[in-house]
Design a protein around this motif. Sequence first.
Motif, PDB file in Angstrom:
ATOM      1  N   PRO A 204      -9.395  -2.267   2.336  1.00  8.54           N
ATOM      2  CA  PRO A 204      -9.828  -3.517   2.976  1.00  8.54           C
ATOM      3  C   PRO A 204      -9.441  -3.599   4.453  1.00  8.54           C
ATOM      4  CG  PRO A 204      -8.465  -3.931   1.023  1.00  8.54           C
ATOM      5  CD  PRO A 204      -8.276  -2.516   1.418  1.00  8.54           C
ATOM      6  N   SER A 205      -8.581  -2.703   4.927  1.00  9.40           N
ATOM      7  CA  SER A 205      -8.191  -2.718   6.339  1.00  9.40           C
ATOM      8  C   SER A 205      -9.376  -2.308   7.205  1.00  9.40           C
ATOM      9  CB  SER A 205      -6.999  -1.787   6.581  1.00  9.40           C
ATOM     10  OG  SER A 205      -5.935  -2.139   5.733  1.00  9.40           O
ATOM     11  N   HIS A 206      -9.908  -1.086   6.958  1.00  8.89           N
ATOM     12  CA  HIS A 206     -11.088  -0.663   7.708  1.00  8.89           C
ATOM     13  C   HIS A 206     -12.329  -1.423   7.243  1.00  8.89           C
ATOM     14  CE1 HIS A 206      -8.262   2.638   8.443  1.00  8.89           C
ATOM     15  NE2 HIS A 206      -8.850   2.702   9.621  1.00  8.89           N
ATOM     16  N   SER A 212      -6.574 -11.331   8.669  1.00  9.20           N
ATOM     17  CA  SER A 212      -6.751 -12.569   7.895  1.00  9.20           C
ATOM     18  C   SER A 212      -7.607 -12.374   6.645  1.00  9.20           C
ATOM     19  CB  SER A 212      -7.375 -13.645   8.782  1.00  9.20           C
ATOM     20  OG  SER A 212      -8.668 -13.227   9.185  1.00  9.20           O
ATOM     21  N   LEU A 213      -8.468 -11.356   6.650  1.00 12.60           N
ATOM     22  CA  LEU A 213      -9.400 -11.164   5.527  1.00 12.60           C
ATOM     23  C   LEU A 213      -8.870 -10.190   4.474  1.00 12.60           C
ATOM     24  CD1 LEU A 213     -12.710 -10.873   7.614  1.00 12.60           C
ATOM     25  CD2 LEU A 213     -11.701 -12.915   6.584  1.00 12.60           C
ATOM     26  N   ILE A 214      -7.802  -9.482   4.820  1.00 15.75           N
ATOM     27  CA  ILE A 214      -7.331  -8.403   3.937  1.00 15.75           C
ATOM     28  C   ILE A 214      -6.804  -8.907   2.580  1.00 15.75           C
ATOM     29  CG2 ILE A 214      -5.597  -6.550   3.721  1.00 15.75           C
ATOM     30  CD1 ILE A 214      -6.132  -6.038   6.776  1.00 15.75           C
ATOM     31  N   PRO A 215      -5.969  -9.975   2.552  1.00 10.61           N
ATOM     32  CA  PRO A 215      -5.484 -10.404   1.230  1.00 10.61           C
ATOM     33  C   PRO A 215      -6.612 -10.786   0.269  1.00 10.61           C
ATOM     34  CG  PRO A 215      -4.130 -11.345   2.974  1.00 10.61           C
ATOM     35  CD  PRO A 215      -5.306 -10.704   3.647  1.00 10.61           C
ATOM     36  N   ALA A 216      -7.561 -11.591   0.737  1.00  5.71           N
ATOM     37  CA  ALA A 216      -8.657 -12.035  -0.153  1.00  5.71           C
ATOM     38  C   ALA A 216      -9.460 -10.849  -0.672  1.00  5.71           C
ATOM     39  CB  ALA A 216      -9.563 -13.010   0.587  1.00  5.71           C
ATOM     40  N   LYS A 244      -4.358  -2.195  15.385  1.00  8.40           N
ATOM     41  CA  LYS A 244      -3.349  -3.252  15.162  1.00  8.40           C
ATOM     42  C   LYS A 244      -3.956  -4.564  14.647  1.00  8.40           C
ATOM     43  CE  LYS A 244      -2.392  -4.387  19.986  1.00  8.40           C
ATOM     44  NZ  LYS A 244      -1.818  -3.379  20.803  1.00  8.40           N
ATOM     45  N   GLU A 245      -5.241  -4.781  14.979  1.00 12.18           N
ATOM     46  CA  GLU A 245      -5.888  -6.035  14.534  1.00 12.18           C
ATOM     47  C   GLU A 245      -6.156  -6.054  13.026  1.00 12.18           C
ATOM     48  OE1 GLU A 245      -7.953  -2.874  15.560  1.00 12.18           O
ATOM     49  OE2 GLU A 245      -7.112  -4.008  17.222  1.00 12.18           O
ATOM     50  N   GLN A 246      -5.979  -4.902  12.384  1.00  7.85           N
ATOM     51  CA  GLN A 246      -6.198  -4.842  10.928  1.00  7.85           C
ATOM     52  C   GLN A 246      -4.959  -4.309  10.211  1.00  7.85           C
ATOM     53  OE1 GLN A 246      -9.573  -2.055  11.127  1.00  7.85           O
ATOM     54  NE2 GLN A 246      -8.281  -0.481  10.218  1.00  7.85           N
ATOM     55  N   THR A 247      -3.815  -4.365  10.892  1.00  8.06           N
ATOM     56  CA  THR A 247      -2.591  -3.814  10.316  1.00  8.06           C
ATOM     57  C   THR A 247      -1.638  -4.925   9.896  1.00  8.06           C
ATOM     58  OG1 THR A 247      -2.803  -1.773  11.612  1.00  8.06           O
ATOM     59  CG2 THR A 247      -0.607  -2.318  10.820  1.00  8.06           C
ATOM     60  N   LEU A 248      -1.261  -4.905   8.621  1.00 10.64           N
ATOM     61  CA  LEU A 248      -0.336  -5.912   8.093  1.00 10.64           C
ATOM     62  C   LEU A 248       1.092  -5.565   8.503  1.00 10.64           C
ATOM     63  CD1 LEU A 248      -1.538  -6.187   4.348  1.00 10.64           C
ATOM     64  CD2 LEU A 248      -2.257  -7.605   6.282  1.00 10.64           C
ATOM     65  N   SER A 249       1.920  -6.590   8.642  1.00 12.80           N
ATOM     66  CA  SER A 249       3.352  -6.354   8.802  1.00 12.80           C
ATOM     67  C   SER A 249       3.896  -6.018   7.416  1.00 12.80           C
ATOM     68  CB  SER A 249       4.042  -7.612   9.330  1.00 12.80           C
ATOM     69  OG  SER A 249       3.955  -8.641   8.361  1.00 12.80           O
ATOM     70  N   THR A 250       5.097  -5.461   7.365  1.00 10.81           N
ATOM     71  CA  THR A 250       5.678  -5.115   6.064  1.00 10.81           C
ATOM     72  C   THR A 250       5.907  -6.395   5.233  1.00 10.81           C
ATOM     73  OG1 THR A 250       7.822  -5.039   7.153  1.00 10.81           O
ATOM     74  CG2 THR A 250       6.736  -2.944   6.784  1.00 10.81           C
ATOM     75  N   LYS A 251       6.192  -7.485   5.914  1.00 12.38           N
ATOM     76  CA  LYS A 251       6.388  -8.765   5.222  1.00 12.38           C
ATOM     77  C   LYS A 251       5.079  -9.257   4.592  1.00 12.38           C
ATOM     78  CE  LYS A 251       8.975 -12.916   6.384  1.00 12.38           C
ATOM     79  NZ  LYS A 251       9.458 -13.696   7.522  1.00 12.38           N
ATOM     80  N   GLU A 252       4.002  -9.176   5.367  1.00 15.35           N
ATOM     81  CA  GLU A 252       2.683  -9.585   4.840  1.00 15.35           C
ATOM     82  C   GLU A 252       2.281  -8.692   3.668  1.00 15.35           C
ATOM     83  OE1 GLU A 252       0.547 -11.279   8.917  1.00 15.35           O
ATOM     84  OE2 GLU A 252       0.720  -9.121   8.626  1.00 15.35           O
ATOM     85  N   PHE A 253       2.614  -7.405   3.801  1.00 16.69           N
ATOM     86  CA  PHE A 253       2.293  -6.463   2.721  1.00 16.69           C
ATOM     87  C   PHE A 253       3.064  -6.822   1.449  1.00 16.69           C
ATOM     88  CE2 PHE A 253       3.448  -2.584   0.365  1.00 16.69           C
ATOM     89  CZ  PHE A 253       2.182  -2.195  -0.063  1.00 16.69           C
TER      90      PHE A 253
END
Length: 270
Positions: A204-206, A212-216, A244-253
């Motif tokens: 979902p990253s690429h 913002s769209l990756i979790p959903a 970087k615009e599609q990269t989660l932080s480790t916390k978000e991950f």
Amino acid sequence: MFENLKLASLGENKKTIIKIGDLKIGKDFLLIAGPCTVESEEQMLQTAIEVKKAGAKMLRGGAFKPRTSPYAFQGLGLKGLKILQKVGKKTGLPVVSEVLDTKDVSWVCEYVDVLQIGARNMQNFSLLKEVGKAGKPVLLKRGMFSTFSEWLNCAEYILNEGNPNVILCERGIRSFETYTRNTLDLSAVPVMKELTHLPIIVDPSHGTGKISLIPAMSLAAVSAGVDGLMLEVHYKPQEATSDKEQTLSTKEFAKLSAKIKKLQTFMKKL
Ligand code: PEP
Ligand code: MN
């Protein structure tokens, strides 16, 4: 449409399970995390420690980057692969990295557990034949202009060389939409379950290009029955050299990984 497939089609075949150490891809959920690009040992180690703690089962990191511009950072090459391997061993995570060129396949195999074929190279038939001979599992991304039939025929090229260990990865296709980087085609998940015995994962990253769209989209892929996810994660995402615009932080991950686990528990009861 799919009549040419001899080895990749579901037919009477049992689902492919790929074993890497204790990991059984196709059976256990494959959560792959890591940065777009290997930048330094510190970056890889800090990211790997955090994503492992949060449930990642494999570490990603590009050493050869297929960049749109020839002037953009092309990756650390051998140095990057050495870092990836070292960090993988230290944290006990198997590693995956992209190989761009036929001439590199044999030596890249010494550093990675899984060879990645990127979207731009999906139909590079000489590269497919080479990784088919390599004796390492292959993560085959869907080309951004490719039909399911074309994609599965590319898997067939690898299988036909005697390598049965292919993981398919949906990463979005080009459409007229410009808000998202690609149009993530989640129908690929049930379609591949219908057509092939090979494991199917989603990136979902690429696929979206937007944090913002990756979790959903990750949770939607899990709901669709995906065998795994590949996510770009960085310990300092704002400093990432690429994507970087599609990269989660480790916390978000970690937050997303916990939600995935909850959803999987719920789905078992359905
Ligand atoms: C990647 O995963 O590093 C990558 C370049 O992705 P894609 O080939 O899907 O663009
Ligand atoms: Mn990337």
